[in-house]
Design an enzyme around this catalytic site. Structure first.
Site, PDB file in Angstrom:
ATOM      1  N   ALA A  30      -5.147  55.107   4.899  1.00 30.24           N
ATOM      2  CA  ALA A  30      -4.130  54.142   5.331  1.00 30.24           C
ATOM      3  C   ALA A  30      -3.807  53.218   4.163  1.00 30.24           C
ATOM      4  O   ALA A  30      -3.821  51.998   4.281  1.00 30.24           O
ATOM      5  CB  ALA A  30      -4.581  53.375   6.563  1.00 30.24           C
ATOM      6  N   LEU A  31      -3.518  53.830   3.021  1.00 34.44           N
ATOM      7  CA  LEU A  31      -3.402  53.087   1.774  1.00 34.44           C
ATOM      8  C   LEU A  31      -2.144  52.222   1.750  1.00 34.44           C
ATOM      9  O   LEU A  31      -1.088  52.614   2.238  1.00 34.44           O
ATOM     10  CB  LEU A  31      -3.382  54.056   0.594  1.00 34.44           C
ATOM     11  CG  LEU A  31      -4.582  55.007   0.481  1.00 34.44           C
ATOM     12  CD1 LEU A  31      -4.459  55.850  -0.786  1.00 34.44           C
ATOM     13  CD2 LEU A  31      -5.897  54.241   0.486  1.00 34.44           C
ATOM     14  N   HIS A  33      -0.312  48.650  -0.745  1.00 36.38           N
ATOM     15  CA  HIS A  33      -0.172  48.276  -2.153  1.00 36.38           C
ATOM     16  C   HIS A  33      -1.424  47.592  -2.697  1.00 36.38           C
ATOM     17  O   HIS A  33      -1.609  47.522  -3.909  1.00 36.38           O
ATOM     18  CB  HIS A  33       1.082  47.424  -2.388  1.00 36.38           C
ATOM     19  CG  HIS A  33       1.119  46.126  -1.661  1.00 36.38           C
ATOM     20  ND1 HIS A  33       1.642  46.013  -0.389  1.00 36.38           N
ATOM     21  CD2 HIS A  33       0.725  44.883  -2.017  1.00 36.38           C
ATOM     22  CE1 HIS A  33       1.570  44.748  -0.007  1.00 36.38           C
ATOM     23  NE2 HIS A  33       1.012  44.044  -0.958  1.00 36.38           N
ATOM     24  N   HIS A  35      -4.496  48.871  -2.140  1.00 39.10           N
ATOM     25  CA  HIS A  35      -5.210  50.041  -2.658  1.00 39.10           C
ATOM     26  C   HIS A  35      -4.556  50.552  -3.950  1.00 39.10           C
ATOM     27  O   HIS A  35      -5.243  50.953  -4.898  1.00 39.10           O
ATOM     28  CB  HIS A  35      -5.210  51.169  -1.630  1.00 39.10           C
ATOM     29  CG  HIS A  35      -5.983  50.879  -0.391  1.00 39.10           C
ATOM     30  ND1 HIS A  35      -5.388  50.611   0.810  1.00 39.10           N
ATOM     31  CD2 HIS A  35      -7.317  50.802  -0.163  1.00 39.10           C
ATOM     32  CE1 HIS A  35      -6.307  50.397   1.738  1.00 39.10           C
ATOM     33  NE2 HIS A  35      -7.492  50.500   1.167  1.00 39.10           N
ATOM     34  N   LYS A 150     -11.295  41.109  -1.053  1.00 39.54           N
ATOM     35  CA  LYS A 150     -11.029  40.735   0.329  1.00 39.54           C
ATOM     36  C   LYS A 150     -12.263  40.991   1.190  1.00 39.54           C
ATOM     37  O   LYS A 150     -12.617  40.194   2.046  1.00 39.54           O
ATOM     38  CB  LYS A 150      -9.833  41.521   0.896  1.00 39.54           C
ATOM     39  CG  LYS A 150      -9.519  41.154   2.357  1.00 39.54           C
ATOM     40  CD  LYS A 150      -8.353  41.946   2.891  1.00 39.54           C
ATOM     41  CE  LYS A 150      -8.739  43.359   3.214  1.00 39.54           C
ATOM     42  NZ  LYS A 150      -9.622  43.441   4.426  1.00 39.54           N
ATOM     43  N   GLN A 154     -18.993  42.864   1.507  1.00 43.94           N
ATOM     44  CA  GLN A 154     -19.229  44.255   1.129  1.00 43.94           C
ATOM     45  C   GLN A 154     -19.444  44.373  -0.373  1.00 43.94           C
ATOM     46  O   GLN A 154     -20.356  45.074  -0.836  1.00 43.94           O
ATOM     47  CB  GLN A 154     -18.044  45.108   1.558  1.00 43.94           C
ATOM     48  CG  GLN A 154     -18.074  46.537   1.048  1.00 43.94           C
ATOM     49  CD  GLN A 154     -16.878  47.334   1.516  1.00 43.94           C
ATOM     50  OE1 GLN A 154     -16.883  47.870   2.617  1.00 43.94           O
ATOM     51  NE2 GLN A 154     -15.845  47.413   0.702  1.00 43.94           N
ATOM     52  N   SER A 187      -5.184  47.438   6.081  1.00 45.77           N
ATOM     53  CA  SER A 187      -4.692  48.503   6.960  1.00 45.77           C
ATOM     54  C   SER A 187      -4.574  48.016   8.390  1.00 45.77           C
ATOM     55  O   SER A 187      -3.715  48.482   9.154  1.00 45.77           O
ATOM     56  CB  SER A 187      -5.627  49.710   6.885  1.00 45.77           C
ATOM     57  OG  SER A 187      -5.731  50.192   5.553  1.00 45.77           O
TER      58      SER A 187
END
Length: 279
Positions: A30-31, A33, A35, A150, A154, A187
């Site tokens: 679900a790329l 901009h 990504h 973002k 993680q 996404s």
């Protein structure tokens, strides 16, 4: 650009690249901009002779039982187009059964940084993230892997995993890519209704305004007050944490992150900003 859907094909495709940098951009597809910016950065780091690998894999073990695994968007043809236009050399897009054997019994877990923020709201999520990223590292054997800021928690956890498990990989964090109105690209923004999308930039605006306050308590109180004014918003968490340890920041003497997760309708939106030390 090549597409590999099995581990064997991916390894065979990468076998001749060992003398030049291999840069990995792990994604769930679900790329958008954001990504694309990561892939372009990977192209820059890899250079003309290096190899940029983009993995596209909706990882089932990082979703909770009531989360959106089944409905998560999977526009594979469009994703391949984004990869090609952004400079990728190889797309690794395995099926779940290619990545996980039925009787698997090994996981990779992190026991400190994952206890807070999204880890508290999504039990087991980062266990799934660490496991799949460790597998991707072993399959692709990159020199560099790129992750967006973002998902700051993680990023911190994966840096810790690389450090503690001695992966010979450099982790590069990429600044959050935003829409023109300040909303962090995601996404899951596709889940927003037009009315929700119109007010969603208020999350970033609230973080920016709150970060100007002079104490942790004032920062958090201001942030909660401003987010509560966003129509339909429901706060999952708002935390000011140490940028390295992710523990609650008791003062502003060290670099910190102001991080939020907010529900708007069906979407759970996360965002964070840096809070610099105060004199």
């Amino acid at each position: 650009m090549k597409i590999a859907k099995t581990v064997a094909v991916a390894r065979r495709s990468l076998r001749a690249t060992r003398n030049a940098p291999v840069v990995l951009v792990p994604t769930m597809g679900a790329l958008h901009h954001g990504h694309a910016a990561l892939i372009r950065k990977a192209r820059q780091l890899a250079g003309r002779k290096g190899t940029v690998v983009v993995s596209i894999f909706v990882n089932p073990i990082q979703f909770g039982p009531k989360e959106d695994f089944a409905s998560y968007p999977r526009p594979f043809a469009r994703d391949v187009k984004v990869c090609r236009e952004s400079g990728a050399d190889l797309v690794f897009a395995p099926a779940p059964e290619e990545m996980y054997v039925e009787d698997r019994s090994i996981i990779v877990d992190e026991g400190s940084l994952s206890a807070h923020l999204c880890g508290a709201s999504r039990p087991g999520h980062f266990r799934g993230v660490c496991t799949v990223v460790a597998k991707l590292f072993l399959i692709v054997q990159p020199d560099i892997a790129i992750f967006g800021e973002k998902d700051y928690q993680q990023l911190a956890i994966l840096r810790r995993m690389v450090r503690d498990l001695n992966f010979p990989i450099e982790i590069v964090g990429h600044p959050t890519i935003r829409e023109a109105d300040g909303l962090a690209t995601s996404s899951r923004n596709a889940y927003l209704t037009p009315d929700e999308r119109a007010v969603a930039p208020g999350i970033q605006a609230a973080l920016q305004e709150a970060a100007q306050r002079k104490t942790p308590v004032a920062i958090l109180n201001t942030g909660l007050k401003l987010i509560s004014r966003i129509p339909g918003a429901r706060v999952d968490y708002l935390k000011l944490v140490d940028a390295e340890t992710l523990q609650d920041a008791k003062s502003l003497s060290r670099p910190a992150r102001l991080a939020a997760a907010v529900f708007l309708g069906k979407a759970r939106l996360i965002d964070n900003i840096a809070v610099l030390p105060r004199p």
